[in-house]
Motif scaffolding. Structure first.
Motif, PDB file in Angstrom:
ATOM      1  N   PHE A  59      11.099  29.024  22.115  1.00 40.32           N
ATOM      2  CA  PHE A  59      10.729  29.827  22.358  1.00 40.32           C
ATOM      3  C   PHE A  59      10.617  30.566  22.229  1.00 40.32           C
ATOM      4  CE2 PHE A  59      14.710  27.348  24.448  1.00 40.32           C
ATOM      5  CZ  PHE A  59      14.139  26.290  24.764  1.00 40.32           C
ATOM      6  N   THR A 113       7.071  31.233  23.888  1.00 41.57           N
ATOM      7  CA  THR A 113       7.142  31.231  25.552  1.00 41.57           C
ATOM      8  C   THR A 113       8.160  32.289  26.237  1.00 41.57           C
ATOM      9  OG1 THR A 113       8.148  28.165  25.490  1.00 41.57           O
ATOM     10  CG2 THR A 113       8.815  29.592  27.374  1.00 41.57           C
ATOM     11  N   ALA A 121       4.489  34.331  26.276  1.00 45.23           N
ATOM     12  CA  ALA A 121       3.761  34.041  26.730  1.00 45.23           C
ATOM     13  C   ALA A 121       4.350  34.888  28.476  1.00 45.23           C
ATOM     14  CB  ALA A 121       3.983  32.961  26.662  1.00 45.23           C
ATOM     15  N   VAL A 122       5.613  34.666  28.612  1.00 43.29           N
ATOM     16  CA  VAL A 122       5.861  35.085  29.992  1.00 43.29           C
ATOM     17  C   VAL A 122       5.703  36.405  30.329  1.00 43.29           C
ATOM     18  CG1 VAL A 122       8.522  34.402  30.951  1.00 43.29           C
ATOM     19  CG2 VAL A 122       7.434  32.761  29.990  1.00 43.29           C
ATOM     20  N   THR A 127      -3.883  19.916  26.368  1.00 39.71           N
ATOM     21  CA  THR A 127      -2.477  20.306  25.391  1.00 39.71           C
ATOM     22  C   THR A 127      -2.179  18.545  24.646  1.00 39.71           C
ATOM     23  OG1 THR A 127      -2.029  21.532  26.923  1.00 39.71           O
ATOM     24  CG2 THR A 127      -0.329  20.275  26.602  1.00 39.71           C
ATOM     25  N   ASN A 157      -3.508  32.424  32.510  1.00 37.61           N
ATOM     26  CA  ASN A 157      -1.741  32.090  32.117  1.00 37.61           C
ATOM     27  C   ASN A 157      -1.485  31.011  33.044  1.00 37.61           C
ATOM     28  OD1 ASN A 157      -1.600  33.631  29.676  1.00 37.61           O
ATOM     29  ND2 ASN A 157      -1.587  35.206  30.801  1.00 37.61           N
ATOM     30  N   ALA A 184      -0.505  27.315  32.319  1.00 38.42           N
ATOM     31  CA  ALA A 184       1.140  26.778  32.180  1.00 38.42           C
ATOM     32  C   ALA A 184       1.000  25.575  33.311  1.00 38.42           C
ATOM     33  CB  ALA A 184       2.027  27.713  33.207  1.00 38.42           C
ATOM     34  N   SER A 197      -1.405  22.166  31.576  1.00 39.65           N
ATOM     35  CA  SER A 197       0.130  21.569  31.057  1.00 39.65           C
ATOM     36  C   SER A 197       0.800  20.828  31.590  1.00 39.65           C
ATOM     37  CB  SER A 197       0.976  22.745  30.190  1.00 39.65           C
ATOM     38  OG  SER A 197       0.352  23.304  29.045  1.00 39.65           O
TER      39      SER A 197
END
Length: 410
Positions: free
Chosen positions: A58, A61, A64-65, A236, A347, A351, A354
């Motif tokens: 995470f 993650t 990235a978020v 991915t 991005n 997302a 994937s």
């Protein structure tokens, strides 16, 4: 700083400002390494922070978020400030984040540091290509962007594996500590060799929504979305696809892809200022053709690896070609805002691709992945083929749309 297209007294193009461009490329290298390094250190970081390995995942993650969420608003907030201090502030944020990760024993504090790094990443990615473009005459813009973005490719191909190996040898905390020191070194390099540029004048700033509608921008953003959707559907899930094809050595497949992307950047550097439209059409057509080959003949290891190599060459060059088209369409002055829009779309494509690939893998199996990616890549190809040449010019001999052409004050 005066930038003349020609060296005085000759017909030769002015040399590229290599030191400054390489400083920007190293900043990109450092940002990618900061983003992805935790992914290779799950077993080592988890016990030290007292959480399961999935929680360490995470940390990628969270970065990235935060990067996705911050790119547009933060770029809009600082667009009027002088460019070099903003760039240096982002690099200082990276250094601080990595220092906190190196010292922290709290998972919550570590997550907060990663969120800070993500915000800095969203800010940095919106600046780098446009900054490099402003350092050179218009006819050298594509090559300058290629140099800057090569830092991303080198980080993926060599930096992340090397950083992971270093962490295994000396420990993950020293590795993040060294990455923090490296960030400070890049900051000093930028201060020394990268020229300063003013921010956008208040009276001449376009609202973000109007930047998105500048001639050529919708087509460039659409190509970005379709390319990343199609690419991520396949990339991915390279591991299960390789296993289904009877070639279970995913590391070899990824090594071939990574090495080929470096070659793609080099080829693109030769073509981006001469035949950018043809180069992008060729790259997208190669990506689509590779999906057909993988869908029908991936059971042969030689065919599999050869197709992956072509895919790497094509995909390695495509982002530079698209980014150059974006800067040409927006003009260097509005490039930061345009690039923040592209980073958000980029991005979203990662997302969405994937997620789509995962659903296809569960429902139809790995063999359906290339056929799912194919129409998305064909859509990207169709957008470029059908777009006006103002969006994807055939040659880059003269400057592209200026502020006056967009109806903006000079």
């Amino acid at each position: 700083m005066s930038l003349s297209p020609l060296v005085k007294g000759t017909s030769l193009p002015a040399p590229l400002p290599w030191s400054g461009l390489l400083a920007l490329a190293t900043a990109a290298f450092t940002a990618v390494l900061t983003e992805l390094l935790p992914a290779g250190l799950l077993p080592r970081m988890a016990p030290a922070l007292g959480v399961p390995e999935a929680r360490i995942g995470f940390l990628v993650t969270a970065y990235a978020v935060a990067s996705f969420a911050a790119a547009i608003p933060v770029t809009a907030l600082v667009r009027g400030l002088p460019r070099r201090p903003v760039l240096m502030g982002a690099l200082l944020g990276f250094a601080a984040s990595n220092a906190v990760v190196a010292l922290s024993s709290s998972y919550s504090v570590t997550v907060a540091a990663r969120v800070l790094a993500g915000v800095m990443g969203g800010t940095l990615w919106a600046m780098l290509a446009g900054y490099g473009a402003r350092m050179v005459p218009a006819e050298r813009r594509g090559r300058a962007i290629a140099v800057v973005l090569a830092g991303i490719t080198l980080a993926l191909a060599a930096g992340v594996p090397a950083g992971t190996a270093l962490a295994e040898a000396v420990g993950w905390r020293p590795a993040f500590g060294l990455l923090s020191l490296a960030g400070l070194g890049v900051l000093g390099w930028v201060r020394w060799r990268v020229p300063g540029f003013p921010g956008e004048a208040r009276g001449g700033r376009l609202p973000v929504a109007r930047v998105a509608l500048l001639p050529g921008l919708p087509a460039v953003l659409s190509v970005t979305l379709f390319l990343l959707l199609g690419h991520q559907v396949m990339y991915t899930y390279v591991a299960p696809f390789s296993a289904r094809s009877g070639f279970g050595r995913t590391g070899v497949v990824l090594l071939v892809f990574g090495a080929a992307t470096v070659a793609g950047i080099w080829v693109t550097g030769l073509l981006v200022d001469r035949r950018p439209r043809l180069a992008l059409l060729t790259a997208l057509a190669l990506c689509a053709g590779v999906m057909v080959v993988l869908g029908r003949w991936a059971g042969e290891p030689v065919v599999l690896l050869g197709a992956v190599a072509l895919w790497g060459v094509a995909f390695g060059g495509a982002p530079t070609l698209i980014q150059t088209a974006l800067v040409d369409a927006s003009g260097p002055a509005a490039a930061d805002v345009a690039t923040s829009l592209q980073a958000t779309v980029y991005n979203a494509g990662i997302a969405g691709g994937s997620l789509t690939g995962g659903l296809v893998l569960e429902g139809a199996g790995a063999g359906a992945l290339p056929w799912t990616a194919l129409p998305l890549l064909v859509a990207a190809l169709a957008v470029v083929a059908g777009a006006r040449r103002t969006a994807f010019p055939g040659r880059r001999e003269h400057d592209q749309p200026t502020r006056h052409q967009h109806g903006l004050p000079g």
